[in-house]
Scaffold this active site. Structure first.
Site, PDB file in Angstrom:
ATOM      1  N   LYS A 140       0.826   1.532  -1.791  1.00  0.00           N
ATOM      2  CA  LYS A 140       1.759   0.962  -0.826  1.00  0.00           C
ATOM      3  C   LYS A 140       3.022   0.425  -1.503  1.00  0.00           C
ATOM      4  O   LYS A 140       4.125   0.570  -0.988  1.00  0.00           O
ATOM      5  CB  LYS A 140       1.083  -0.140  -0.010  1.00  0.00           C
ATOM      6  CG  LYS A 140      -0.035   0.361   0.900  1.00  0.00           C
ATOM      7  CD  LYS A 140      -0.536  -0.707   1.843  1.00  0.00           C
ATOM      8  CE  LYS A 140       0.473  -1.013   2.924  1.00  0.00           C
ATOM      9  NZ  LYS A 140       0.774   0.140   3.789  1.00  0.00           N
ATOM     10  N   SER A 159       9.275  10.164   8.462  1.00  0.00           N
ATOM     11  CA  SER A 159       8.266  10.272   7.398  1.00  0.00           C
ATOM     12  C   SER A 159       7.006  10.992   7.867  1.00  0.00           C
ATOM     13  O   SER A 159       6.244  11.488   7.044  1.00  0.00           O
ATOM     14  CB  SER A 159       7.891   8.883   6.879  1.00  0.00           C
ATOM     15  OG  SER A 159       7.045   8.192   7.777  1.00  0.00           O
ATOM     16  N   LYS A 188       3.539  -0.702  15.823  1.00  0.00           N
ATOM     17  CA  LYS A 188       2.568  -0.175  16.789  1.00  0.00           C
ATOM     18  C   LYS A 188       2.552   1.349  16.844  1.00  0.00           C
ATOM     19  O   LYS A 188       2.274   1.941  17.881  1.00  0.00           O
ATOM     20  CB  LYS A 188       2.867  -0.760  18.172  1.00  0.00           C
ATOM     21  CG  LYS A 188       2.834  -2.292  18.204  1.00  0.00           C
ATOM     22  CD  LYS A 188       2.993  -2.844  19.610  1.00  0.00           C
ATOM     23  CE  LYS A 188       4.389  -2.622  20.143  1.00  0.00           C
ATOM     24  NZ  LYS A 188       4.610  -3.304  21.431  1.00  0.00           N
ATOM     25  N   GLY A 189       2.847   1.982  15.734  1.00  0.00           N
ATOM     26  CA  GLY A 189       2.772   3.437  15.671  1.00  0.00           C
ATOM     27  C   GLY A 189       3.699   4.104  16.664  1.00  0.00           C
ATOM     28  O   GLY A 189       4.898   3.821  16.713  1.00  0.00           O
ATOM     29  N   ASP A 221       4.690   2.164   5.447  1.00  0.00           N
ATOM     30  CA  ASP A 221       5.469   1.864   4.247  1.00  0.00           C
ATOM     31  C   ASP A 221       6.925   2.268   4.438  1.00  0.00           C
ATOM     32  O   ASP A 221       7.849   1.571   3.986  1.00  0.00           O
ATOM     33  CB  ASP A 221       4.882   2.585   3.038  1.00  0.00           C
ATOM     34  CG  ASP A 221       3.474   2.126   2.718  1.00  0.00           C
ATOM     35  OD1 ASP A 221       3.164   0.944   2.955  1.00  0.00           O
ATOM     36  OD2 ASP A 221       2.674   2.953   2.239  1.00  0.00           O
ATOM     37  N   ASN A 240      -0.470   4.081  -7.014  1.00  0.00           N
ATOM     38  CA  ASN A 240      -1.703   4.873  -6.960  1.00  0.00           C
ATOM     39  C   ASN A 240      -1.410   6.363  -6.998  1.00  0.00           C
ATOM     40  O   ASN A 240      -0.290   6.805  -6.711  1.00  0.00           O
ATOM     41  CB  ASN A 240      -2.467   4.596  -5.651  1.00  0.00           C
ATOM     42  CG  ASN A 240      -3.002   3.190  -5.561  1.00  0.00           C
ATOM     43  OD1 ASN A 240      -3.239   2.532  -6.569  1.00  0.00           O
ATOM     44  ND2 ASN A 240      -3.180   2.720  -4.340  1.00  0.00           N
ATOM     45  N   ASP A 251       1.661  14.103   9.803  1.00  0.00           N
ATOM     46  CA  ASP A 251       0.787  13.217   9.026  1.00  0.00           C
ATOM     47  C   ASP A 251       1.370  11.806   9.058  1.00  0.00           C
ATOM     48  O   ASP A 251       2.531  11.603   8.713  1.00  0.00           O
ATOM     49  CB  ASP A 251       0.688  13.735   7.588  1.00  0.00           C
ATOM     50  CG  ASP A 251      -0.176  12.850   6.692  1.00  0.00           C
ATOM     51  OD1 ASP A 251      -0.944  12.027   7.229  1.00  0.00           O
ATOM     52  OD2 ASP A 251      -0.078  12.999   5.459  1.00  0.00           O
ATOM     53  N   GLU A 295      -2.377  -4.837  -1.970  1.00  0.00           N
ATOM     54  CA  GLU A 295      -3.213  -3.968  -2.801  1.00  0.00           C
ATOM     55  C   GLU A 295      -3.236  -4.436  -4.258  1.00  0.00           C
ATOM     56  O   GLU A 295      -3.721  -3.714  -5.128  1.00  0.00           O
ATOM     57  CB  GLU A 295      -2.731  -2.514  -2.714  1.00  0.00           C
ATOM     58  CG  GLU A 295      -3.042  -1.871  -1.369  1.00  0.00           C
ATOM     59  CD  GLU A 295      -2.636  -0.412  -1.294  1.00  0.00           C
ATOM     60  OE1 GLU A 295      -3.108   0.275  -0.380  1.00  0.00           O
ATOM     61  OE2 GLU A 295      -1.836   0.047  -2.132  1.00  0.00           O
TER      62      GLU A 295
END
Length: 296
Positions: free
Chosen positions: A43, A270, A209-210, A240, A14, A234, A141
């Site tokens: 992704k 990242s 879990k971030g 990914d 994308n 960000d 996706e």
């Protein structure tokens, strides 16, 4: 870690249309944002770029449109050292993702476009590429039939399969049984019908879990791998990046625990830059980061 693994990514390509704003508008409201960017994304492409930067030999399987975005994205993947001989241009618009970044988090709307051409028959034509891989990485996706065919080919050839179930959709027990590792975030995990698919999911789930890190399940116990401390700019592409780091580490022979730790480091780095692929680190940057940074 050992030799560079051969990784094939079957998935989306994308152009990310990114808007940065201090606050999100209410329904019917117009506000002024701070910045706009166009960045390579999807992704599948994100995971391919992240894997290549970590030293893997990467093949991308997917579709782009016969438009300027498609031309630009193909060139970008080649510049990252990715083999794009299995990426085809089709008579449609290249996929786009409209991303709004606010308060260090994001909301995303994806329009698949050319990604819809990655069907079962399209993937079947790429059988040899998938069969000759060490690891296959997939997301959702592209059409589910394309995902299912890729998994089928991989399992017929003893290729390790990592499925990142995003964006979440209903997945059959048969598909889940064939996948080696499933990497949902907490939202996706809640929609996987754990009770109905418990047998198919045992030992497969790597739960991201971030800022809380990653969990995996072994012998009925949840094992937590803490996140690295980092100043977040960000979070776009962090999941990914984790998937790529996890895949590369597994491909080099690391344990699941060590692969999760390595994936955490890649994901953390990242988030220090704006954009998905623009923030993805190199193998050298990850090594330096691990050697000089503590986990939470």
């Amino acid at each position: 870690m050992g030799q560079a693994p051969k990784i094939t990514v079957v998935g989306s390509i994308n152009m990310d249309l990114v808007t940065i704003t201090d606050q999100l508008p209410k329904m019917g409201e117009t506000i002024l944002g701070q910045q706009f960017q166009m960045n390579p994304g999807g992704k599948g492409a994100n995971q391919a770029v992240a894997s290549a930067r970590l030293g893997a030999a990467v093949q991308m399987v997917g579709c782009v449109g016969e438009d300027l975005f498609g031309e630009e994205l193909l060139q970008h993947l080649q510049n990252e050292g990715i083999d794009v001989s299995n990426v085809e241009r089709v008579p449609d618009q290249t996929g786009t993702a409209s991303i709004v970044v606010s308060n260090k988090d994001n909301n995303i709307i994806v329009v698949p476009g050319a990604n819809n051409y990655v069907t079962a028959s399209f993937v079947e034509a790429k059988r040899e590429t998938i069969a000759n891989s060490d690891i296959l990485i997939l997301q959702l996706e592209i059409p589910l039939e394309g995902v299912q065919k890729a998994v089928e080919i991989a399992k017929e050839n003893d290729v390790t399969v990592i499925l990142n179930p995003a964006p979440i959709c209903e997945l059959s027990a048969d598909l889940l049984e064939k996948v080696d590792y499933l990497t949902p975030n907490e939202h996706e995990f809640q929609h996987l019908n754990i009770e109905g698919n418990r047998a198919a999911l045992i030992g497969k789930v790597i739960l991201t879990k971030g800022s809380e890190g990653v969990s995996y399940f072994q012998e009925g116990k949840e094992i937590n791998i803490p996140a690295y401390q980092i100043d977040v700019v960000d979070t776009t592409g962090a999941g990914d990046s984790f998937n790529a780091g996890f895949a590369v580490a597994l491909g080099k022979g690391l344990t699941v625990e060590a692969a999760c730790q390595y994936g955490n480091a890649v994901a953390a780095l990242s988030t220090t830059k704006l954009g998905a692929q623009t923030g993805m680190p190199t193998k050298g940057e990850v090594s330096a980061f691990i050697n000089h940074t503590n986990v939470k």
